[in-house]
Write a protein that holds these residues in place. Structure first.
Motif, mmCIF file in Angstrom:
data_model
loop_
_atom_site.group_PDB
_atom_site.id
_atom_site.type_symbol
_atom_site.label_atom_id
_atom_site.label_comp_id
_atom_site.label_asym_id
_atom_site.label_seq_id
_atom_site.Cartn_x
_atom_site.Cartn_y
_atom_site.Cartn_z
ATOM 1 N N ALA A 177 63.001 170.777 53.847
ATOM 2 C CA ALA A 177 62.871 172.057 53.153
ATOM 3 C C ALA A 177 61.875 172.973 53.851
ATOM 4 C CB ALA A 177 62.448 171.826 51.710
ATOM 5 N N ALA A 178 60.785 172.407 54.342
ATOM 6 C CA ALA A 178 59.783 173.228 55.022
ATOM 7 C C ALA A 178 60.334 173.773 56.340
ATOM 8 C CB ALA A 178 58.521 172.413 55.280
ATOM 9 N N HIS A 179 61.033 172.940 57.079
ATOM 10 C CA HIS A 179 61.692 173.335 58.334
ATOM 11 C C HIS A 179 60.718 174.063 59.262
ATOM 12 C CE1 HIS A 179 65.250 175.194 60.626
ATOM 13 N NE2 HIS A 179 65.305 173.888 60.778
ATOM 14 N N VAL A 180 59.491 173.570 59.322
ATOM 15 C CA VAL A 180 58.448 174.273 60.071
ATOM 16 C C VAL A 180 58.083 173.572 61.372
ATOM 17 C CG1 VAL A 180 56.532 173.109 58.897
ATOM 18 C CG2 VAL A 180 56.202 175.407 59.819
ATOM 19 N N ALA A 181 58.297 172.263 61.451
ATOM 20 C CA ALA A 181 57.958 171.518 62.664
ATOM 21 C C ALA A 181 59.038 171.716 63.722
ATOM 22 C CB ALA A 181 57.805 170.034 62.357
ATOM 23 N N ASP A 182 58.620 171.846 64.969
ATOM 24 C CA ASP A 182 59.584 171.928 66.072
ATOM 25 C C ASP A 182 60.132 170.547 66.412
ATOM 26 O OD1 ASP A 182 59.420 174.808 66.892
ATOM 27 O OD2 ASP A 182 57.321 174.269 67.101
ATOM 28 N N VAL A 183 59.272 169.535 66.261
ATOM 29 C CA VAL A 183 59.670 168.159 66.573
ATOM 30 C C VAL A 183 59.096 167.231 65.513
ATOM 31 C CG1 VAL A 183 59.547 166.269 68.240
ATOM 32 C CG2 VAL A 183 59.722 168.624 69.056
ATOM 33 N N LEU A 184 59.900 166.281 65.068
ATOM 34 C CA LEU A 184 59.462 165.219 64.178
ATOM 35 C C LEU A 184 59.473 163.903 64.960
ATOM 36 C CD1 LEU A 184 61.615 166.019 60.992
ATOM 37 C CD2 LEU A 184 59.264 166.727 61.448
ATOM 38 N N VAL A 185 58.456 163.083 64.734
ATOM 39 C CA VAL A 185 58.391 161.780 65.392
ATOM 40 C C VAL A 185 58.187 160.718 64.326
ATOM 41 C CG1 VAL A 185 57.211 160.320 67.077
ATOM 42 C CG2 VAL A 185 57.413 162.786 67.488
ATOM 43 N N SER A 186 59.120 159.789 64.241
ATOM 44 C CA SER A 186 59.041 158.703 63.271
ATOM 45 C C SER A 186 58.598 157.434 63.990
ATOM 46 C CB SER A 186 60.406 158.485 62.606
ATOM 47 O OG SER A 186 60.376 157.367 61.747
ATOM 48 N N GLY A 187 57.645 156.730 63.398
ATOM 49 C CA GLY A 187 57.183 155.487 64.014
ATOM 50 C C GLY A 187 56.167 155.746 65.109
ATOM 51 N N GLU A 188 56.039 154.809 66.020
ATOM 52 C CA GLU A 188 55.017 154.879 67.056
ATOM 53 C C GLU A 188 55.247 156.071 67.989
ATOM 54 O OE1 GLU A 188 53.562 150.373 67.775
ATOM 55 O OE2 GLU A 188 55.554 150.865 68.511
ATOM 56 N N GLY A 189 54.163 156.802 68.237
ATOM 57 C CA GLY A 189 54.282 157.984 69.074
ATOM 58 C C GLY A 189 53.950 157.752 70.534
#
Length: 210
Positions: free
Chosen positions: A124-136
Motif C-alpha cells: 500500500a505504501a509503494h514507497v520503497a524502490d527495492v525490497l529485500v527479504s531475508g539476509e541482505g
C-alpha cells in the motif's frame, strides 16, 4: 592543473533503524543497528571504495518523525536503506513517504523481518524502490544499484512490486560478517558489546509469523 588527480566522489548511503516506541522516556533504550553495520561491510566488499556509509547517525533515536525527515533531507543520501521490524514498520513508512517527496531521486531500499511478498503495508505504501527479504549480505550489490532479479528482492513497478527469480548468491556467514576488530563490534561507552551468535530462531513455534 594538468596532471592533477581529481578526488574520487563516493556516493552516500544512509542506514537507519528506528527504535521501538516506548512511553518510558527516563532513559535510552537499546536500538543496535547491527544490520546496517553488517550491510555497510558487505557493500564495501561488493563495491570497494565507491560508497560513503553512514550507519545510524548519533541522536536519531531521540528525534521526532518530522525531525527525522529533516535530518535525512539534510544528509541527502544517494541511497537510504532501512530495516523494518514489527514495532517500527508503520512509523518507518510514514517517514519514507515524506522523504520521497523531499528527495525524489534518493533510492530507498527496505529490508528486515517484516519484508515479505504478502505484506500489505509495504504494498500500500509503494514507497520503497527495492525490497529485500531475508539476509541482505549476499545481495549487497543491490545496494550499489545493481539489478534486483533475485528471488528475495523486489523492484517497484507502476502497479506494484516485481519479485526476482534467480536464487540469491551463496554467502558463508563467516565470510560476510565484519572482522572481530570492526568498530561496530567494539564495546560502547558503558562497556557493552553486541555480537551476533546465531542468525534466525532455531525454534519452530506455530504462532510465530517469523
Amino acid at each position: 592543473m594538468r596532471g592533477a588527480r581529481l578526488p574520487i566522489l563516493r556516493k552516500r548511503i544512509l542506514f537507519l533503524q528506528f527504535p521501538q516506541l516506548d512511553n518510558d522516556t527516563s532513559g535510552a533504550h537499546e536500538n543496535v543497528p547491527l544490520a546496517g553495520g553488517y550491510l555497510a561491510h558487505a557493500l564495501d566488499r561488493a563495491a570497494p571504495g565507491g560508497w560513503e556509509p553512514i550507519v545510524q547517525p548519533s541522536g536519531v533515536d531521540t528525534l521526532g518523525d518530522r525531525a527525522l525527515v529533516e535530518t535525512i533531507r539534510d544528509l541527502r543520501p544517494h541511497t537510504l536503506a532501512v530495516t523494518v521490524y514489527l514495532w517500527n514498520i508503520e512509523r518507518t513508512l510514514w517517514v519514507l513517504r515524506r522523504v520521497r517527496r523531499a528527495l525524489p531521486t534518493t533510492r530507498i531500499v527496505v529490508g528486515g523481518p517484516e519484508v515479505a511478498a504478502d505484506n500489505s503495508l509495504l504494498d500500500a505504501a509503494h514507497v520503497a524502490d527495492v525490497l529485500v527479504s531475508g539476509e541482505g549480505e549476499p545481495v549487497a550489490s543491490v545496494l550499489a544499484g545493481g539489478g534486483a532479479d533475485f528471488a528475495n528482492t523486489a523492484e517497484r513497478r507502476a502497479t506494484g512490486y516485481r519479485w526476482g527469480s534467480r536464487p540469491a548468491p551463496a554467502c558463508r556467514l563467516r565470510d560476510c560478517l565484519p572482522p572481530p576488530d570492526a568498530a561496530l563490534l567494539a564495546p560502547d561507552a558503558s562497556g557493552m558489546a553486541y555480537v551476533e551468535t546465531v542468525r534466525g530462531c532455531p525454534m519452530r513455534c506455530a504462532y510465530c509469523c517469523y
